[in-house]
Design an enzyme around this catalytic site. Structure first.
Site, PDB file in Angstrom:
ATOM      1  N   HIS A 179      43.406  59.569  45.900  1.00 54.59           N
ATOM      2  CA  HIS A 179      42.216  59.739  45.057  1.00 54.59           C
ATOM      3  C   HIS A 179      40.977  59.855  45.922  1.00 54.59           C
ATOM      4  O   HIS A 179      40.900  59.279  47.009  1.00 54.59           O
ATOM      5  CB  HIS A 179      42.054  58.576  44.077  1.00 54.59           C
ATOM      6  CG  HIS A 179      42.070  57.234  44.729  1.00 54.59           C
ATOM      7  ND1 HIS A 179      43.239  56.595  45.109  1.00 54.59           N
ATOM      8  CD2 HIS A 179      41.065  56.405  45.094  1.00 54.59           C
ATOM      9  CE1 HIS A 179      42.943  55.438  45.675  1.00 54.59           C
ATOM     10  NE2 HIS A 179      41.629  55.304  45.684  1.00 54.59           N
TER      11      HIS A 179
ATOM     12  N   HIS B   2      36.872  59.163  45.687  1.00 51.87           N
ATOM     13  CA  HIS B   2      35.780  58.549  44.929  1.00 51.87           C
ATOM     14  C   HIS B   2      34.567  59.473  44.972  1.00 51.87           C
ATOM     15  O   HIS B   2      34.187  59.953  46.043  1.00 51.87           O
ATOM     16  CB  HIS B   2      35.343  57.230  45.572  1.00 51.87           C
ATOM     17  CG  HIS B   2      36.362  56.144  45.563  1.00 51.87           C
ATOM     18  ND1 HIS B   2      36.322  55.096  44.679  1.00 51.87           N
ATOM     19  CD2 HIS B   2      37.453  55.922  46.350  1.00 51.87           C
ATOM     20  CE1 HIS B   2      37.329  54.270  44.915  1.00 51.87           C
ATOM     21  NE2 HIS B   2      38.035  54.752  45.935  1.00 51.87           N
TER      22      HIS B   2
HETATM   23  P1  AMP Z   1      40.846  52.419  46.672  1.00 54.47           P
HETATM   24  O1  AMP Z   1      40.398  51.130  47.288  1.00 54.47           O
HETATM   25  O2  AMP Z   1      40.183  53.605  47.302  1.00 54.47           O
HETATM   26  O3  AMP Z   1      42.354  52.528  46.634  1.00 54.47           O
HETATM   27  O4  AMP Z   1      40.273  52.378  45.195  1.00 54.47           O
HETATM   28  C1  AMP Z   1      41.056  52.306  44.051  1.00 54.47           C
HETATM   29  C2  AMP Z   1      40.110  52.308  42.898  1.00 54.47           C
HETATM   30  O5  AMP Z   1      40.859  52.426  41.692  1.00 54.47           O
HETATM   31  C3  AMP Z   1      39.241  51.055  42.752  1.00 54.47           C
HETATM   32  O6  AMP Z   1      37.875  51.406  42.891  1.00 54.47           O
HETATM   33  C4  AMP Z   1      39.560  50.552  41.356  1.00 54.47           C
HETATM   34  O7  AMP Z   1      38.443  50.098  40.670  1.00 54.47           O
HETATM   35  C5  AMP Z   1      40.140  51.781  40.677  1.00 54.47           C
HETATM   36  N1  AMP Z   1      41.036  51.499  39.583  1.00 54.47           N
HETATM   37  C6  AMP Z   1      42.129  50.709  39.603  1.00 54.47           C
HETATM   38  N2  AMP Z   1      42.720  50.710  38.401  1.00 54.47           N
HETATM   39  C7  AMP Z   1      41.986  51.508  37.590  1.00 54.47           C
HETATM   40  C8  AMP Z   1      42.086  51.909  36.229  1.00 54.47           C
HETATM   41  N3  AMP Z   1      43.073  51.489  35.447  1.00 54.47           N
HETATM   42  N4  AMP Z   1      41.143  52.750  35.742  1.00 54.47           N
HETATM   43  C9  AMP Z   1      40.147  53.179  36.530  1.00 54.47           C
HETATM   44  N5  AMP Z   1      39.998  52.844  37.823  1.00 54.47           N
HETATM   45  C10 AMP Z   1      40.909  52.011  38.346  1.00 54.47           C
END
Ligand code: AMP
Ligand code: ZN
Length: 137
Positions: free
Chosen positions: A97, A99
């Protein structure tokens, strides 16, 4: 597979969707680091940047400007950061993903790095350049 983003793609859990096509989904990050903090993902489960094939990469990255422009137009941030984490401990969800983090004058988000230019000579840059270049495939 127990992947939270695959569950969102499959409609097993809800998300605040921003954009969707056959290959790509963008939705609000639950933490809202800043207002409009959005994630864009491939629908196909790919763990991280190292596992991303060209076709999937093209699908995701080509839609980032579309989503970024929608955030800019709707929320009027002063700027926008792209951030993409790979591997523990940086990455917490192991489905690739990116951001999109719109930035505002008074927000509490900090994204930064230290300038080590003073401790790098020409030879140091060349050494790092050579190390990385020889692994380009
Ligand atoms: P990362 O640290 O780059 O892997 O970030 C993962 C992101 O996914 C975090 O910012 C979380 O807040 C987000 N996240 C986890 N579960 C969900 C969800 N169900 N809906 C939306 N965002 C999510
Ligand atoms: Zn997944």
């Amino acid at each position: 597979m127990d992947c939270i983003f695959c569950k969102i793609v499959n409609g097993d859990i809800p998300a605040y969707k921003i954009y969707e096509d056959d290959d790509v989904l963008a939705f609000l990050d639950i933490t809202q680091a800043t207002k409009g903090h959005t994630l864009i993902i491939p629908k196909k489960h790919v763990e991280n940047i190292y596992a991303l094939d060209d076709k999937t990469s093209q699908a995701v990255f080509s839609k980032i400007p579309t989503v970024a422009n929608a955030i800019k137009e709707s929320l009027n941030p002063i700027g926008l950061n792209l951030l993409q984490n790979n591997d523990q401990p940086l990455q917490s969800v192991f489905h690739f993903h990116v951001h999109l983090i719109p930035r505002y004058q008074e927000d509490e988000t900090t994204i930064g790095w230290v300038n080590h230019q003073d401790s790098y000579q020409d030879a140091d840059y060349k050494h790092v350049q050579t190390e990385i270049k020889k692994c380009i495939k």
